[in-house]
Design an enzyme around this catalytic site. Sequence first.
Site, PDB file in Angstrom:
ATOM      1  N   CYS A  43     -27.850   1.435  29.667  1.00 10.23           N
ATOM      2  CA  CYS A  43     -27.416   0.155  30.245  1.00 10.23           C
ATOM      3  C   CYS A  43     -25.957  -0.089  29.910  1.00 10.23           C
ATOM      4  CB  CYS A  43     -28.285  -0.969  29.732  1.00 10.23           C
ATOM      5  SG  CYS A  43     -28.510  -0.888  27.952  1.00 10.23           S
ATOM      6  N   GLU A  94     -33.148  -8.237  29.157  1.00  9.01           N
ATOM      7  CA  GLU A  94     -32.047  -7.286  28.932  1.00  9.01           C
ATOM      8  C   GLU A  94     -31.920  -6.464  30.205  1.00  9.01           C
ATOM      9  OE1 GLU A  94     -30.057  -7.366  26.603  1.00  9.01           O
ATOM     10  OE2 GLU A  94     -31.027  -8.280  24.881  1.00  9.01           O
TER      11      GLU A  94
HETATM   12  P1  NDP Z   1     -37.391  -1.625  36.100  1.00  9.04           P
HETATM   13  O1  NDP Z   1     -36.952  -3.026  36.268  1.00  9.04           O
HETATM   14  O2  NDP Z   1     -37.800  -0.864  37.289  1.00  9.04           O
HETATM   15  O3  NDP Z   1     -38.627  -1.528  35.070  1.00  9.04           O
HETATM   16  C1  NDP Z   1     -38.562  -2.022  33.763  1.00  9.04           C
HETATM   17  C2  NDP Z   1     -39.964  -2.225  33.223  1.00  9.04           C
HETATM   18  O4  NDP Z   1     -40.621  -3.236  33.972  1.00  9.04           O
HETATM   19  C3  NDP Z   1     -40.860  -0.985  33.362  1.00  9.04           C
HETATM   20  O5  NDP Z   1     -41.724  -0.916  32.269  1.00  9.04           O
HETATM   21  C4  NDP Z   1     -41.614  -1.284  34.634  1.00  9.04           C
HETATM   22  O6  NDP Z   1     -42.802  -0.581  34.723  1.00  9.04           O
HETATM   23  C5  NDP Z   1     -41.867  -2.764  34.479  1.00  9.04           C
HETATM   24  N1  NDP Z   1     -42.153  -3.471  35.706  1.00  9.04           N
HETATM   25  C6  NDP Z   1     -41.901  -3.124  36.992  1.00  9.04           C
HETATM   26  N2  NDP Z   1     -42.283  -4.104  37.825  1.00  9.04           N
HETATM   27  C7  NDP Z   1     -42.781  -5.100  37.068  1.00  9.04           C
HETATM   28  C8  NDP Z   1     -43.325  -6.389  37.342  1.00  9.04           C
HETATM   29  N3  NDP Z   1     -43.407  -6.871  38.590  1.00  9.04           N
HETATM   30  N4  NDP Z   1     -43.734  -7.148  36.311  1.00  9.04           N
HETATM   31  C9  NDP Z   1     -43.635  -6.697  35.042  1.00  9.04           C
HETATM   32  N5  NDP Z   1     -43.148  -5.486  34.716  1.00  9.04           N
HETATM   33  C10 NDP Z   1     -42.712  -4.699  35.712  1.00  9.04           C
HETATM   34  O7  NDP Z   1     -36.206  -0.929  35.353  1.00  9.04           O
HETATM   35  P2  NDP Z   1     -36.029   0.585  35.019  1.00  9.04           P
HETATM   36  O8  NDP Z   1     -37.206   1.051  34.256  1.00  9.04           O
HETATM   37  O9  NDP Z   1     -35.617   1.323  36.233  1.00  9.04           O
HETATM   38  O10 NDP Z   1     -34.825   0.518  33.972  1.00  9.04           O
HETATM   39  C11 NDP Z   1     -33.490   0.662  34.319  1.00  9.04           C
HETATM   40  C12 NDP Z   1     -32.770  -0.648  34.149  1.00  9.04           C
HETATM   41  O11 NDP Z   1     -32.924  -1.136  32.822  1.00  9.04           O
HETATM   42  C13 NDP Z   1     -31.286  -0.495  34.372  1.00  9.04           C
HETATM   43  O12 NDP Z   1     -30.833  -1.531  35.202  1.00  9.04           O
HETATM   44  C14 NDP Z   1     -30.712  -0.648  32.964  1.00  9.04           C
HETATM   45  O13 NDP Z   1     -29.389  -1.092  32.933  1.00  9.04           O
HETATM   46  C15 NDP Z   1     -31.674  -1.612  32.358  1.00  9.04           C
HETATM   47  N6  NDP Z   1     -31.608  -1.558  30.900  1.00  9.04           N
HETATM   48  C16 NDP Z   1     -31.032  -2.598  30.221  1.00  9.04           C
HETATM   49  C17 NDP Z   1     -30.874  -2.557  28.851  1.00  9.04           C
HETATM   50  C18 NDP Z   1     -30.244  -3.692  28.115  1.00  9.04           C
HETATM   51  O14 NDP Z   1     -30.321  -3.692  26.893  1.00  9.04           O
HETATM   52  N7  NDP Z   1     -29.621  -4.660  28.768  1.00  9.04           N
HETATM   53  C19 NDP Z   1     -31.320  -1.387  28.074  1.00  9.04           C
HETATM   54  C20 NDP Z   1     -31.947  -0.376  28.883  1.00  9.04           C
HETATM   55  C21 NDP Z   1     -32.063  -0.463  30.245  1.00  9.04           C
HETATM   56  P3  NDP Z   1     -42.822   0.837  35.485  1.00  9.04           P
HETATM   57  O15 NDP Z   1     -41.675   1.643  34.965  1.00  9.04           O
HETATM   58  O16 NDP Z   1     -44.109   1.391  35.076  1.00  9.04           O
HETATM   59  O17 NDP Z   1     -42.680   0.543  36.942  1.00  9.04           O
END
Ligand code: NDP
Length: 535
Positions: free
Chosen positions: A276, A242
Site C-alpha cells: 500500500c 486501511e
Molecule cells: P480488497 O478490498 O479486494 O479485499 C480486502 C479484504 O476484504 C479481503 O479479505 C477480501 O476478501 C475482503 N472483502 C471483499 N469484499 C468484501 C465485502 N463486501 N465485505 C467484507 N470483506 C470483503 O483488497 P485487496 O485484497 O485487493 O487488497 C489490495 C488493497 O489493499 C490495495 O488497495 C492496497 O493499497 C490496500 N492495502 C492497504 C494497506 C494500508 O495499510 N493502508 C495495507 C495493505 C493493503 P477476498 O480477498 O477473499 O475477496
Amino acid sequence: MAQTMRAETNEIVSINPATGEEIGRVANTSADDVRSAVDRSRDAFLKWRDTSFATRKQLVMAAREVILAEMDDIAGLISRESGKPVAEALSMEIAPVLDLMQHFARNTERLLKPRMIGIGLYGLLGRSSKVIYHPFGVVGIIPAWNYPFSIPLGEAAMALMAGNTVVIKPSELTPFIGLKIGEIFQKAGFPENAVQVVTGDGTTGAALVEAPPDKIMFTGSVATGKRIAEAAAGNLTSCVLELGGKDPMIVFDDANLDLAAAAAVWGAFCNAGQSCSSVERLYVQRGAADKLTEKIIERTKRLKVGVGSDPEVSVAAMSSERQLKTVFEHVEAFKDAGAKVETGGEVIVPGFTEPTDQIETASGFFFAPTVITGATNQMLPMREETFGPTLPICVFDTEDEAITLANDSEFGLTASVWTRDRSRARRVAEKIEAGSVCINEVLYTHGISQTPWGGFKNSGRGRTHGLEGLMELVQPQHIHTNGLAILPDAWWMPYTPAATATFRRFATDFASGSIVKTASMLPQLVKRIIELLKK
Ligand code: NDP
C-alpha cells in the site's frame, strides 16, 4: 490460470501464484457459521477481558516463540501462497510482526494506564476526572492478501493485549496463512475462541461485518472499504479502514542520488510493487533527473525475477491474475499517453501480447520491474493505484510544484522527501497530505509498531500501530468524582433570578478560565447555593 477456484463443494482452492500448484482447499464459511464464530468470540471475551496484562503478555510472548520455532516453515508458506520472496516473508512480515508483538506485550499495560485529566477550574469545586480504557469486545479483522501474515497477526496481537477477542477473515488468496495465524495462537495456549479464523471470500467478509463484531479492522481497496463502512453503519460498528495509496517520492537535486535510486528501486518493486505504501510516483527535480533515472534503470536491470523460494530473486510473482492484468493495462496506458518504458514493461511469459487471453496461459504471474519516464499527473496510471512493479518518473522544477504534484491525488497514505537540506525536507514533509512522510527514507515505517499508521483522504480512516492504533481498540471511559458532595450544584433546579445571574457569571467569569475572574464571582455563587439549600 485463476489463482483461486471455487470447487463443487463451495471450497476455496488456494494456488501458488508462481507455479500454479494447488496448496490446498478451505471452506467458504457460511454467514451462519460466521455468526456462530462471533457469538463464541463474545462468550470468550467475557473471560478474556478479565485476564491480567501479565497473562496476556505471557501468551503473546509464547505466540512469538511458536513463530520463532517455525520461522522457516512459515516463511515458506507465506512465499508459496502469496508469491513473495522468502527473503521478504522474513524481512517484511515475520521480523516486523515479532517486533510488534514484543512491543505491545511489554507496553500495553503502560500505554493503557488509567490517567487523571486536568479539568481546570472544576478542580477548585472539588471535582476530579480520570479515564480508564475498556476493550470493545469482538474485533473482526479483514486483511488484504499483500501482507497476509504481519497485518492480521499484528492487529490480532494488539487487540488481544487490549482485552478483546478476535475473528479473522483472511483473503481468499491467502487462506492457509490465515489459518496458520490461528494455529500459532492456539499453540501458544490462548483460551478457546479467543482467536478464530473464518476462511472464505468476500461474502464471508461481508457476513463478518454483518455478524456484527464490536469493531472492524479492515485493510483493502477503497471500493471494498466503502462497502464495509456502509454495512457497518447499519449496526453503528466502528471501523478502522486501511486503504489504498499512490505514494509519491520527491527527489530534490541536492539529494544523495545513489541512495535515492536504491531506495526507489526497493520502494517500487518490493513485494512486486504490491505494498500500500509502494513508491508509485517518483518526482525528480530537473537538475538530477537524468542522473537519477540512469541509476534507477541500471539497478532495475540487475534485479532477478523468479520464484520466491530462490534466494537470489528480488522480484517474485504477483499474487493474482487480476493484479497482473491491472499492471499490464497501466503500462499500456502509460505508453498510449506518450510516456516511455525504459526497461521492463512486460509480463514474463513468452509470446504474451494481450492483457487477458495470454495471461490465462501463464504458468505464473510475473511482471518485469518497469521504469517509465515522461510520466505526468494527467495520465490515468498516475492517478489510480497500480499495485505492481512499475516506477513512473516525472520531472519538476520548483519546491512548490513538487508539493502540488505530490498532493494531486485522491490518496494520502505515505510519501517521501529526499534532500540534504533538512529545513527544506521538514517544510515540504509538513505540506504533504499523507499519514506518514519519510525524509530520506521510503516505505518501511509500517514496520515500526510504535508509530501510527494510516492515511489521509481516500487512503483510510483511523490508525493502526502506535498509541493511536491501540486507542482504536479500546473505549475510553471517563470516571468523574465529586469530592465535595455536601452541597448542591449551583446549576441545579429550581431556577430563579439569582440562578440566572449566577449562570451569567459562569459564562463571563468561570468560562474565561481565569482564577481571578472566577474568584470574583464567589459571593454570587455562595448566594445561589444558600438559596438552593433553603428550597
Ligand atoms: P480488497 O478490498 O479486494 O479485499 C480486502 C479484504 O476484504 C479481503 O479479505 C477480501 O476478501 C475482503 N472483502 C471483499 N469484499 C468484501 C465485502 N463486501 N465485505 C467484507 N470483506 C470483503 O483488497 P485487496 O485484497 O485487493 O487488497 C489490495 C488493497 O489493499 C490495495 O488497495 C492496497 O493499497 C490496500 N492495502 C492497504 C494497506 C494500508 O495499510 N493502508 C495495507 C495493505 C493493503 P477476498 O480477498 O477473499 O475477496
